[in-house]
Scaffold this motif. Structure first.
Motif, PDB file in Angstrom:
ATOM      1  N   LEU A  82       0.807  -1.217   0.000  1.00  0.00           N
ATOM      2  CA  LEU A  82       0.000   0.000   0.000  1.00  0.00           C
ATOM      3  C   LEU A  82       0.848   1.277   0.000  1.00  0.00           C
ATOM      4  O   LEU A  82       0.425   2.301  -0.542  1.00  0.00           O
ATOM      5  N   ILE A  83       2.028   1.200   0.606  1.00  0.00           N
ATOM      6  CA  ILE A  83       2.890   2.384   0.672  1.00  0.00           C
ATOM      7  C   ILE A  83       3.284   2.802  -0.745  1.00  0.00           C
ATOM      8  O   ILE A  83       3.683   1.983  -1.561  1.00  0.00           O
ATOM      9  N   ASN A  84       3.141   4.090  -1.027  1.00  0.00           N
ATOM     10  CA  ASN A  84       3.410   4.709  -2.333  1.00  0.00           C
ATOM     11  C   ASN A  84       2.379   4.358  -3.402  1.00  0.00           C
ATOM     12  O   ASN A  84       2.595   4.618  -4.588  1.00  0.00           O
ATOM     13  N   MET A  85       1.243   3.780  -2.977  1.00  0.00           N
ATOM     14  CA  MET A  85       0.183   3.480  -3.932  1.00  0.00           C
ATOM     15  C   MET A  85      -0.490   4.779  -4.367  1.00  0.00           C
ATOM     16  O   MET A  85      -0.706   5.685  -3.565  1.00  0.00           O
ATOM     17  N   ASP A  86      -0.798   4.875  -5.668  1.00  0.00           N
ATOM     18  CA  ASP A  86      -1.511   6.033  -6.206  1.00  0.00           C
ATOM     19  C   ASP A  86      -2.976   5.942  -5.824  1.00  0.00           C
ATOM     20  O   ASP A  86      -3.597   4.889  -5.949  1.00  0.00           O
ATOM     21  N   VAL A  87      -3.536   7.060  -5.355  1.00  0.00           N
ATOM     22  CA  VAL A  87      -4.923   7.116  -4.925  1.00  0.00           C
ATOM     23  C   VAL A  87      -5.691   8.046  -5.864  1.00  0.00           C
ATOM     24  O   VAL A  87      -5.266   9.179  -6.117  1.00  0.00           O
ATOM     25  N   TYR A  88      -6.815   7.543  -6.374  1.00  0.00           N
ATOM     26  CA  TYR A  88      -7.651   8.303  -7.298  1.00  0.00           C
ATOM     27  C   TYR A  88      -9.058   8.429  -6.733  1.00  0.00           C
ATOM     28  O   TYR A  88      -9.550   7.536  -6.040  1.00  0.00           O
ATOM     29  N   LEU A  89      -9.714   9.530  -7.067  1.00  0.00           N
ATOM     30  CA  LEU A  89     -11.122   9.711  -6.735  1.00  0.00           C
ATOM     31  C   LEU A  89     -11.955   8.887  -7.709  1.00  0.00           C
ATOM     32  O   LEU A  89     -11.471   8.484  -8.777  1.00  0.00           O
ATOM     33  N   GLN A 114     -16.906   2.095   2.837  1.00  0.00           N
ATOM     34  CA  GLN A 114     -17.561   3.310   2.361  1.00  0.00           C
ATOM     35  C   GLN A 114     -16.572   4.282   1.711  1.00  0.00           C
ATOM     36  O   GLN A 114     -16.956   5.126   0.919  1.00  0.00           O
ATOM     37  N   VAL A 115     -15.283   4.153   2.034  1.00  0.00           N
ATOM     38  CA  VAL A 115     -14.252   5.054   1.501  1.00  0.00           C
ATOM     39  C   VAL A 115     -13.403   4.358   0.445  1.00  0.00           C
ATOM     40  O   VAL A 115     -13.194   4.882  -0.644  1.00  0.00           O
ATOM     41  N   ILE A 116     -12.905   3.186   0.739  1.00  0.00           N
ATOM     42  CA  ILE A 116     -12.014   2.467  -0.178  1.00  0.00           C
ATOM     43  C   ILE A 116     -12.874   1.630  -1.120  1.00  0.00           C
ATOM     44  O   ILE A 116     -13.471   0.630  -0.721  1.00  0.00           O
ATOM     45  N   LYS A 117     -12.955   2.044  -2.362  1.00  0.00           N
ATOM     46  CA  LYS A 117     -13.836   1.388  -3.319  1.00  0.00           C
ATOM     47  C   LYS A 117     -13.151   0.270  -4.095  1.00  0.00           C
ATOM     48  O   LYS A 117     -13.756  -0.739  -4.413  1.00  0.00           O
ATOM     49  N   GLU A 130      -1.598  -2.862 -10.308  1.00  0.00           N
ATOM     50  CA  GLU A 130      -1.526  -1.563 -10.982  1.00  0.00           C
ATOM     51  C   GLU A 130      -1.098  -0.445 -10.044  1.00  0.00           C
ATOM     52  O   GLU A 130      -1.005   0.711 -10.461  1.00  0.00           O
ATOM     53  N   ASN A 131      -0.868  -0.777  -8.757  1.00  0.00           N
ATOM     54  CA  ASN A 131      -0.477   0.215  -7.746  1.00  0.00           C
ATOM     55  C   ASN A 131      -1.497   1.356  -7.696  1.00  0.00           C
ATOM     56  O   ASN A 131      -1.137   2.539  -7.683  1.00  0.00           O
ATOM     57  N   LYS A 132      -2.780   0.980  -7.637  1.00  0.00           N
ATOM     58  CA  LYS A 132      -3.843   1.979  -7.756  1.00  0.00           C
ATOM     59  C   LYS A 132      -4.980   1.692  -6.785  1.00  0.00           C
ATOM     60  O   LYS A 132      -5.411   0.551  -6.637  1.00  0.00           O
ATOM     61  N   MET A 133      -5.460   2.759  -6.132  1.00  0.00           N
ATOM     62  CA  MET A 133      -6.605   2.681  -5.229  1.00  0.00           C
ATOM     63  C   MET A 133      -7.623   3.725  -5.667  1.00  0.00           C
ATOM     64  O   MET A 133      -7.257   4.852  -6.013  1.00  0.00           O
ATOM     65  N   ILE A 134      -8.895   3.342  -5.630  1.00  0.00           N
ATOM     66  CA  ILE A 134      -9.977   4.279  -5.940  1.00  0.00           C
ATOM     67  C   ILE A 134     -10.771   4.498  -4.658  1.00  0.00           C
ATOM     68  O   ILE A 134     -11.129   3.541  -3.969  1.00  0.00           O
ATOM     69  N   ILE A 135     -11.024   5.782  -4.354  1.00  0.00           N
ATOM     70  CA  ILE A 135     -11.700   6.121  -3.103  1.00  0.00           C
ATOM     71  C   ILE A 135     -12.926   6.980  -3.341  1.00  0.00           C
ATOM     72  O   ILE A 135     -13.068   7.629  -4.378  1.00  0.00           O
TER      73      ILE A 135
END
Length: 166
Positions: free
Chosen positions: A102-109, A146-149, A155-160
């Motif tokens: 998770l560290i340095n993972m890109d976070v997108y809306l 409810q926050v982490i979708k 892909e080192n990617k999280m959608i929130i």
């Protein structure tokens, strides 16, 4: 050697016979029972230690290593991290991730806009909290559905989804 995962931090010596007290940095402290050895890291070197005995005590793990036989030697390990080979890690359940992934993972809306990068994971007990560095500040995101979708480690990617007030 495989990549090493941190599963605990030595907080103190325990008793007079060389045992150490460990703060588990894993959701499954009982996983220590499956280990015959661990690596101890003190930021300067990593050494392998064979385990003689393990027992759980409240929120700690008490470990006796074969080569540590007195309190003075055990006390020298205070602050060191306990690590294991990644191949010895326990299997993760659905929606569980290694902190290192998770560290340095890109976070997108949800709308696709870049939000920031995860710089730290805080383990609170109830749920983890991700510290996300945006352009101008750090935001604390609770690791709840409810926050982490969506999380895609490959892909080192999280959608929130940002809840009101965050």
């Amino acid at each position: 050697m495989n990549e090493l995962l941190t599963i605990g931090e030595i907080t103190s010596a325990y008793g007079i016979n060389g045992e150490i007290k460990v703060l588990p940095l894993t959701n499954a402290p009982e996983r220590f029972y499956d280990l015959s050895f661990v690596y101890i890291s003190n930021n300067q070197c990593i050494t392998k230690h064979c385990i003689e005995n393990i027992r759980l005590l409240k929120n700690s793990v008490i470990i006796k290593f074969k080569n540590i036989n007195n309190r003075n030697d055990a006390e020298k390990l205070r602050g060191c991290l306990i690590k294991i080979d990644e191949k010895d890690a326990i299997a993760l359940k659905k929606d569980e991730y290694f902190i290192k992934d998770l560290i340095n993972m890109d976070v997108y809306l949800e709308d696709g806009n870049f939000f920031g990068k995860i710089i730290e994971v805080i383990q609170t007990g109830a749920n983890d909290v991700y510290v996300v560095k945006t352009n101008d500040r750090s935001i604390l995101l609770p690791a709840i559905k409810q926050v982490i979708k969506k999380v895609n480690v490959d892909e080192n990617k999280m959608i929130i989804h940002l809840l009101e007030g965050l």
